[in-house]
Design an enzyme around this catalytic site. Structure first.
Site, PDB file in Angstrom:
ATOM      1  N   SER A   1       0.861  -1.188   0.000  1.00 21.00           N
ATOM      2  CA  SER A   1       0.000   0.000   0.000  1.00 21.00           C
ATOM      3  C   SER A   1       0.891   1.229   0.000  1.00 21.00           C
ATOM      4  O   SER A   1       1.756   1.365   0.870  1.00 21.00           O
ATOM      5  CB  SER A   1      -0.916   0.008   1.228  1.00 21.00           C
ATOM      6  OG  SER A   1      -1.551   1.269   1.371  1.00 21.00           O
TER       7      SER A   1
ATOM      8  N   LYS B   1       0.910  -2.222   5.771  1.00 18.10           N
ATOM      9  CA  LYS B   1      -0.061  -3.233   5.355  1.00 18.10           C
ATOM     10  C   LYS B   1       0.598  -4.333   4.528  1.00 18.10           C
ATOM     11  O   LYS B   1       1.535  -4.095   3.780  1.00 18.10           O
ATOM     12  CB  LYS B   1      -1.188  -2.602   4.539  1.00 18.10           C
ATOM     13  CG  LYS B   1      -2.098  -1.680   5.323  1.00 18.10           C
ATOM     14  CD  LYS B   1      -3.245  -1.191   4.457  1.00 18.10           C
ATOM     15  CE  LYS B   1      -4.206  -2.314   4.150  1.00 18.10           C
ATOM     16  NZ  LYS B   1      -5.338  -1.846   3.324  1.00 18.10           N
TER      17      LYS B   1
ATOM     18  N   ASN C   1      -1.322  -6.780   2.272  1.00 17.85           N
ATOM     19  CA  ASN C   1      -2.650  -7.162   1.793  1.00 17.85           C
ATOM     20  C   ASN C   1      -2.669  -8.594   1.255  1.00 17.85           C
ATOM     21  O   ASN C   1      -1.786  -8.989   0.494  1.00 17.85           O
ATOM     22  CB  ASN C   1      -3.106  -6.207   0.692  1.00 17.85           C
ATOM     23  CG  ASN C   1      -3.326  -4.804   1.221  1.00 17.85           C
ATOM     24  OD1 ASN C   1      -3.828  -4.625   2.324  1.00 17.85           O
ATOM     25  ND2 ASN C   1      -2.948  -3.809   0.441  1.00 17.85           N
TER      26      ASN C   1
ATOM     27  N   ARG D   1     -35.521 -28.152 -29.298  1.00 15.17           N
ATOM     28  CA  ARG D   1     -34.469 -27.147 -29.457  1.00 15.17           C
ATOM     29  C   ARG D   1     -34.851 -25.909 -28.672  1.00 15.17           C
ATOM     30  O   ARG D   1     -35.924 -25.360 -28.861  1.00 15.17           O
ATOM     31  CB  ARG D   1     -34.268 -26.804 -30.940  1.00 15.17           C
ATOM     32  CG  ARG D   1     -33.032 -25.967 -31.244  1.00 15.17           C
ATOM     33  CD  ARG D   1     -31.744 -26.736 -30.971  1.00 15.17           C
ATOM     34  NE  ARG D   1     -31.737 -28.009 -31.687  1.00 15.17           N
ATOM     35  CZ  ARG D   1     -31.446 -28.137 -32.974  1.00 15.17           C
ATOM     36  NH1 ARG D   1     -31.153 -27.090 -33.697  1.00 15.17           N
ATOM     37  NH2 ARG D   1     -31.450 -29.330 -33.537  1.00 15.17           N
TER      38      ARG D   1
END
Length: 468
Positions: free
Chosen positions: A276, A282, A284, A315
């Site tokens: 980040s 962070k 992630n 069909r």
């Protein structure tokens, strides 16, 4: 097949290629070539005509975007494809051109082409499932004796083995791999029925032609045309959906255990993965994110397949066409989730110390049931339950661990002291001792799963047939 930039994040180039325009059109030409050769062998059309037809059944000879554009106006891609094939054959042999697509119909060629593309797609899934199985089996083996909190209703419950948890991730994937193979053995079948499914144009030779076409393409011979009998085909789609649901469960657990406040697991990082720019702390869980996003989309596609099964008479009008469009996204999502999770588990970080700290942070409360069961043998279940209930309240109010409070209570009560072995009581609060039932069960289940995986690895049901 073109996908949006957002779709491409949730799948793989390989699976996109399995269902792209060139793959489907190429498979349609393979069908037409196989049909012509089979009909020649059964005397339905001349051998020279079959050679002329098969000789130009090559996708790179045709303007695929133009075929697709014309197919939208015609209502079926098969119509302009057969028209262009006929025109091309006529350039070399006008007589042979009269035998193109003889006795077949648009749904025959399109369904069979999708079956061929699906077989390639299943090979991709099978390969990724095999790889993920290896990762998870190794993880389980390595951590059979690693204590971790089991959590129920999103709350800490008791101590289990991380290996036991990994076996719980592995088991449904091994079952899915086996189920996909078993279901595909029925669903990967030739579609060849002609106008209303009776092969009437080919008369007595119809069944023999179908058998030869199926053999060339490496497909099962259907009992009859399945133009509007979609049960076996849709059942295969449901197995892909169930697989993706199991991958979503795995990704959910992984993402929860990777939360910063839990931090027991971490996906690989580095080289721009999971970072980040605004929050450098962070890490992630990108693989979990992809797998979760892919699995969230799957139920709608599965439901659409089921909704398309009420096809009219011999069909379908609209429902078959909708089914065709809903089919590839199931495989795109499944492969995207599998590939992402393989990336995660190839470099997963397991923090054993954090797992132990998370257990210790609960101050012995997760061992209350074991302690109560042991005390019940000494003072009876009601008394043991009442004692532990009072002590657990004190843990919360006083901030002292349950094992210390319980040891003090035993020492202070002569009746308890006479019947309770403090050393044995202490082992009930040992995380490694507490995980032993989970370890034994996981070890036994892992052996069985590995045996099943080895059996699956010995066969390769989705390998391409040589229909040249």
């Amino acid at each position: 097949m073109s996908v949006s930039i957002f779709d491409s994040f949730l799948t793989t180039p390989e699976m996109i290629a399995a269902f792209d325009d060139a793959a489907i059109v190429g498979a349609m030409f393979r069908y037409e070539a196989a049909l012509a050769r089979a009909q020649a062998e059964e005397g339905v059309i001349p051998h020279a005509a079959a050679s002329a037809i098969a000789g130009v059944c090559k996708a790179d000879l045709y303007d695929i975007p133009a075929l697709i554009h014309a197919g939208r106006r015609a209502g079926s891609l098969a119509i302009p494809l057969v028209k262009e094939l006929t025109r091309t054959v006529a350039l070399y042999d006008e007589e042979a051109a009269r035998h193109v697509h003889w006795g077949s119909t648009s749904q025959d060629v399109i369904d069979t082409a999708l079956v061929l593309a699906t077989r390639a797609a299943l090979q991709l899934l099978d390969d990724e499932l095999a790889e993920l199985g290896v990762h998870l089996a190794a993880l389980a083996e390595q951590h059979l004796a690693t204590p971790v909190l089991a959590r129920t209703l999103m709350q800490p419950a008791q101590v289990t083995s991380f290996g036991f948890k990994a076996v719980g991730w592995l088991a449904p994937l091994v079952r899915a791999r086996a189920a996909l193979r078993a279901t595909a053995a029925q669903a990967l079948q030739l579609q060849l029925g002609g106008a209303v499914g009776t092969l009437s144009v080919m008369k007595e030779q119809g069944a023999a032609v179908a058998a030869r076409v199926a053999q060339q393409l490496g497909l099962k011979v259907a009992d009859a045309a399945w133009h509007t009998q979609r049960d076996e085909w849709v059942r295969l789609g449901m197995e892909v959906a169930v697989l993706t649901g199991s991958l979503g469960k795995l990704a959910t657990d992984l993402s929860l255990m990777a939360q910063g406040e839990i931090a027991e697991l971490a996906e690989p990082s580095g080289n721009g993965r999971g970072g980040s720019s605004a929050m450098p702390h962070k890490r992630n869980p990108v693989s979990s994110m992809i797998a979760l996003a892919a699995s969230r989309r799957t139920p709608q596609h599965a439901a659409a397949l089921l909704a398309c099964m009420d096809q009219q008479h011999e069909r379908g009008l609209g429902n078959w066409q909708a089914e065709l469009a809903e089919w590839p996204p199931l495989f795109l999502s499944a492969h995207g989730a599998l590939h992402a999770l393989n990336d995660a588990f190839a470099g997963l970080t397991v923090d054993r110390e954090r797992m132990l700290r998370n257990i210790a942070a609960l101050q012995g409360l997760v061992f209350a049931e074991s302690a109560s069961s042991y005390l019940a043998g000494a003072i009876g279940r009601p008394a043991a339950h009442a004692l532990l209930e009072g002590l657990t309240r004190r843990v919360t109010s006083e901030g002292r661990p349950l094992d210390a409070l319980l040891a003090d209570a035993v020492k202070a009560d002569p009746q308890l002291a006479a019947h309770v072995d403090l050393q044995q009581l202490a082992t009930l609060f040992d995380p490694v001792a507490a995980l032993e039932p989970a370890r034994r069960l996981a070890a036994s289940q892992l052996d069985a799963l590995r045996q099943r995986m080895a059996e699956l690895d010995t066969t390769h049901p989705f390998h391409e047939a040589d229909d040249a």
